[in-house]
Design an enzyme around this catalytic site. Structure first.
Site, PDB file in Angstrom:
ATOM      1  N   HIS A   1       0.845  -1.185   0.000  1.00 36.99           N
ATOM      2  CA  HIS A   1       0.000   0.000   0.000  1.00 36.99           C
ATOM      3  C   HIS A   1       0.878   1.232   0.000  1.00 36.99           C
ATOM      4  O   HIS A   1       1.933   1.225   0.630  1.00 36.99           O
ATOM      5  CB  HIS A   1      -0.928   0.007   1.231  1.00 36.99           C
ATOM      6  CG  HIS A   1      -2.057   0.953   1.075  1.00 36.99           C
ATOM      7  ND1 HIS A   1      -1.943   2.282   1.377  1.00 36.99           N
ATOM      8  CD2 HIS A   1      -3.312   0.773   0.596  1.00 36.99           C
ATOM      9  CE1 HIS A   1      -3.087   2.870   1.109  1.00 36.99           C
ATOM     10  NE2 HIS A   1      -3.936   1.989   0.623  1.00 36.99           N
TER      11      HIS A   1
ATOM     12  N   ASP B   1      -7.932  -5.427  -0.243  1.00 38.52           N
ATOM     13  CA  ASP B   1      -8.416  -6.246  -1.350  1.00 38.52           C
ATOM     14  C   ASP B   1      -8.069  -7.723  -1.190  1.00 38.52           C
ATOM     15  O   ASP B   1      -8.600  -8.566  -1.905  1.00 38.52           O
ATOM     16  CB  ASP B   1      -7.825  -5.742  -2.675  1.00 38.52           C
ATOM     17  CG  ASP B   1      -8.344  -4.365  -2.991  1.00 38.52           C
ATOM     18  OD1 ASP B   1      -9.566  -4.185  -2.937  1.00 38.52           O
ATOM     19  OD2 ASP B   1      -7.537  -3.475  -3.271  1.00 38.52           O
TER      20      ASP B   1
HETATM   21  N1  CMC Z   1       4.366  -7.727  -4.714  1.00 41.75           N
HETATM   22  C1  CMC Z   1       5.719  -7.717  -4.881  1.00 41.75           C
HETATM   23  N2  CMC Z   1       6.474  -6.608  -4.790  1.00 41.75           N
HETATM   24  C2  CMC Z   1       5.829  -5.453  -4.538  1.00 41.75           C
HETATM   25  C3  CMC Z   1       4.443  -5.381  -4.351  1.00 41.75           C
HETATM   26  C4  CMC Z   1       3.703  -6.579  -4.447  1.00 41.75           C
HETATM   27  N3  CMC Z   1       2.374  -6.592  -4.283  1.00 41.75           N
HETATM   28  N4  CMC Z   1       4.076  -4.116  -4.119  1.00 41.75           N
HETATM   29  C5  CMC Z   1       5.197  -3.391  -4.156  1.00 41.75           C
HETATM   30  N5  CMC Z   1       6.266  -4.196  -4.402  1.00 41.75           N
HETATM   31  C6  CMC Z   1       7.659  -3.792  -4.471  1.00 41.75           C
HETATM   32  C7  CMC Z   1       7.945  -3.081  -5.790  1.00 41.75           C
HETATM   33  O1  CMC Z   1       8.397  -3.970  -6.787  1.00 41.75           O
HETATM   34  C8  CMC Z   1       8.996  -2.082  -5.363  1.00 41.75           C
HETATM   35  O2  CMC Z   1      10.227  -2.744  -5.305  1.00 41.75           O
HETATM   36  P1  CMC Z   1      11.588  -1.962  -5.740  1.00 41.75           P
HETATM   37  O3  CMC Z   1      11.754  -0.891  -4.700  1.00 41.75           O
HETATM   38  O4  CMC Z   1      12.629  -3.026  -5.651  1.00 41.75           O
HETATM   39  O5  CMC Z   1      11.365  -1.429  -7.102  1.00 41.75           O
HETATM   40  C9  CMC Z   1       8.622  -1.708  -3.930  1.00 41.75           C
HETATM   41  O6  CMC Z   1       7.876  -2.821  -3.431  1.00 41.75           O
HETATM   42  C10 CMC Z   1       7.770  -0.453  -3.829  1.00 41.75           C
HETATM   43  O7  CMC Z   1       6.688  -0.573  -4.741  1.00 41.75           O
HETATM   44  P2  CMC Z   1       5.971   0.667  -5.424  1.00 41.75           P
HETATM   45  O8  CMC Z   1       5.199   0.203  -6.617  1.00 41.75           O
HETATM   46  O9  CMC Z   1       6.993   1.753  -5.645  1.00 41.75           O
HETATM   47  O10 CMC Z   1       5.016   1.118  -4.245  1.00 41.75           O
HETATM   48  P3  CMC Z   1       3.781   2.062  -4.384  1.00 41.75           P
HETATM   49  O11 CMC Z   1       3.543   2.657  -3.070  1.00 41.75           O
HETATM   50  O12 CMC Z   1       3.949   2.968  -5.551  1.00 41.75           O
HETATM   51  O13 CMC Z   1       2.593   1.041  -4.814  1.00 41.75           O
HETATM   52  C11 CMC Z   1       0.792  -0.469  -4.725  1.00 41.75           C
HETATM   53  C12 CMC Z   1       1.577   0.632  -3.975  1.00 41.75           C
HETATM   54  C13 CMC Z   1      -0.486  -0.790  -3.926  1.00 41.75           C
HETATM   55  C14 CMC Z   1       0.353   0.045  -6.125  1.00 41.75           C
HETATM   56  C15 CMC Z   1       1.697  -1.726  -4.869  1.00 41.75           C
HETATM   57  O14 CMC Z   1       2.075  -2.198  -3.595  1.00 41.75           O
HETATM   58  C16 CMC Z   1       1.015  -2.838  -5.689  1.00 41.75           C
HETATM   59  O15 CMC Z   1       1.136  -2.841  -6.925  1.00 41.75           O
HETATM   60  N6  CMC Z   1       0.300  -3.799  -5.005  1.00 41.75           N
HETATM   61  C17 CMC Z   1      -0.449  -4.833  -5.685  1.00 41.75           C
HETATM   62  C18 CMC Z   1      -1.785  -4.290  -6.175  1.00 41.75           C
HETATM   63  C19 CMC Z   1      -2.756  -4.070  -5.022  1.00 41.75           C
HETATM   64  O16 CMC Z   1      -2.935  -4.924  -4.159  1.00 41.75           O
HETATM   65  N7  CMC Z   1      -3.424  -2.909  -5.056  1.00 41.75           N
HETATM   66  C20 CMC Z   1      -4.455  -2.562  -4.055  1.00 41.75           C
HETATM   67  C21 CMC Z   1      -4.082  -1.366  -3.242  1.00 41.75           C
HETATM   68  S1  CMC Z   1      -5.085  -1.184  -1.763  1.00 41.75           S
HETATM   69  C22 CMC Z   1      -6.669  -0.770  -2.333  1.00 41.75           C
HETATM   70  C23 CMC Z   1      -6.721   0.563  -2.933  1.00 41.75           C
HETATM   71  O17 CMC Z   1      -6.511   1.554  -2.232  1.00 41.75           O
HETATM   72  O18 CMC Z   1      -7.053   0.630  -4.121  1.00 41.75           O
END
Ligand code: CMC
Length: 429
Positions: free
Chosen positions: A306, A363
């Site tokens: 998140h 989710d």
């Molecule tokens: N599985 C594996 N690695 C992950 C995941 C995951 N679910 N989420 C983040 N990472 C890693 C990512 O690869 C990155 O690694 P690095 O620093 O080596 O590049 C690091 O963690 C940070 O990720 P980010 O994408 O920069 O983080 P963010 O804050 O921009 O993204 C997120 C948040 C929710 C989009 C992301 O965690 C994600 O894609 N999760 C899976 C989709 C999901 O469950 N979404 C629902 C969000 S909650 C409901 C809502 O509010 O909509």
């Protein structure tokens, strides 16, 4: 002046005031940065950018705290109802008896849609995604109320709010009924909000339909915990569209589309699809953890991580308990829940996930509950949209009432070609 931040650029020092929120959040106000320094800030994905002041929702990522208008989400999930929480978010306080009666009476009385709207559903192809249909129909509501779209008229806004909250379950249920080839039912105003939705979803004209009280309660709680989440992708979309003084129907329609993506509200659908894939491939959860850890592999564990919560998502705690209650009651032996629990267990103890602060989000479990209730997977994000609607409305209304109201208009750093001259086609290489 209180606390300030000093910025030195090209030998000159500029000072910017520090703002403090009511729960101690701090920001420095750079609204005069461009005019004073000629600089803009650069913050793709808005990681460090506050876009507004808001009194609606507070969340604290480190502590895993979520408050609606000051009330902890755990208390609202246990004691409130979705309609009451909707009132709280939109109007700022819990309603007294008369206020609640007025609100729920009007929501109940606006649940039917114009008969012409039913014809829209015939115009879509056979199996359209219900998010596309729901957003399209919500946007189209504006055409039915063209003389009541003034965003500066309190009464017109009030009726629009009643109409939107009232019609959303009807519109959403119709998108499902149409895909099943079943008759589009009329709402049953003798039922509460969530029970009425369940009846429209799963009832048929051929036999009486009894709403299961646990299913209605569980769905109501799910709606409550989805009802707002400050400046997320879809809410920011609703605010941005609304900042052009665009009407509420169009702004909400845009919010539904923004919610659809798998990184946002579409994640609940993506979680089930991922669990199903793991199940169908023999249930090797470790393999998927490895994939998620592999920097060369684009795979992400859906339902984990998140942007703001870095310890746990308080909504996922409430939901996890609910998932067990629902599955116990319906006696469903759900293999996907087993896989989910196994994944959770490995991930929350895994070094990669701990280091990156990735925990199960809202989710992760919601999809399992929806599945146990027999909702088709494509309806999952629509259920999120029904829940999020009061939050979008509250945020849109707050924006319209903001004395510092301005159209949203970020800047950019242009990295394309500098100016160049046009070359006629015949002279181009
Ligand atoms: N599985 C594996 N690695 C992950 C995941 C995951 N679910 N989420 C983040 N990472 C890693 C990512 O690869 C990155 O690694 P690095 O620093 O080596 O590049 C690091 O963690 C940070 O990720 P980010 O994408 O920069 O983080 P963010 O804050 O921009 O993204 C997120 C948040 C929710 C989009 C992301 O965690 C994600 O894609 N999760 C899976 C989709 C999901 O469950 N979404 C629902 C969000 S909650 C409901 C809502 O509010 O909509």
């Amino acid at each position: 002046m209180g606390e300030t931040v000093k910025l030195t650029y090209q030998g000159k020092t500029y000072e910017f005031p520090v703002l403090e929120g009511s729960c101690g959040e701090k920001a420095f106000d750079i609204s005069t940065l461009l005019s004073e320094t000629g600089l803009i800030t650069f913050d793709p994905g808005f990681l460090s950018t506050g876009s507004c002041e808001s009194k609606i929702t507070y969340l604290e990522g480190e502590k895993g705290e979520l408050l609606y208008r000051g009330f902890p989400i755990e208390q609202l999930a246990e004691k409130s109802t979705f309609l009451e929480t909707a009132y709280l978010l939109i109007y700022g306080n819990l309603p007294n008896k008369a206020e609640f009666e007025y609100f729920s009476h009007h929501i109940t009385r606006h649940s039917m849609v114009h008969e012409s709207i039913k014809k829209f559903y015939d115009g879509f192809p056979n199996n359209p995604h219900p998010m596309a249909v729901t957003s399209a129909v919500v946007g189209a509501l504006a055409t039915f109320y063209e003389n009541q779209l003034n965003v500066r008229d309190e009464r017109e806004i009030e009726i629009t709010i009643h109409r939107l909250i009232a019609k959303m379950p009807t519109i959403a249920a119709y998108s499902y009924k149409k895909s099943k080839g079943q008759a589009l039912p009329y709402p049953d105003n003798s039922l509460d909000y969530t029970s009425n939705f369940l009846k429209m979803m799963f009832g048929t004209p051929c036999e009486p339909y009894e709403v299961d009280p646990l299913a209605a309660k569980a769905l109501d709680v799910l709606f409550i915990i989805h009802a707002d989440h400050e400046q997320n992708c879809s809410t920011s979309t609703v605010r941005l569209v609304g900042s052009s003084m665009c009407n509420l129907y169009a702004s909400i329609s845009a919010g539904i589309y923004a919610l659809w993506g798998p990184l946002h509200g579409g994640a609940n659908q993506a979680v089930i699809e991922m669990l199903q894939e793991i199940h169908d491939g023999g249930g090797d959860t470790k393999k998927y953890i490895e994939k998620a850890r592999d920097p060369e592999d684009p795979f992400r564990l859906m339902g984990f991580g998140h942007r703001v919560y870095k310890n746990f998502d308080p909504r996922s705690k409430i939901i996890k308990k609910l998932a067990h209650e629902v599955l116990n009651k319906f006696g469903t032996k759900e293999p996907l829940l087993e896989i989910a629990l196994e994944l959770e267990d490995i991930a929350i103890n895994d070094e990669y996930f701990l280091q990156k602060k990735l925990y199960p989000n809202v989710d992760f479990y919601s999809g399992i509950i929806y599945k146990a209730m027999n909702f088709p997977i494509t309806m999952f994000p629509v259920l999120f949209a029904i829940g999020r609607l009061p939050g979008w409305i509250a945020q849109w209304k707050e924006l319209q009432e903001d004395k510092k109201f301005k159209i949203g208009r970020p800047r950019q750093i242009y990295i394309g070609e500098p100016q160049r001259d046009y070359i006629p086609l015949e002279e181009r290489k």
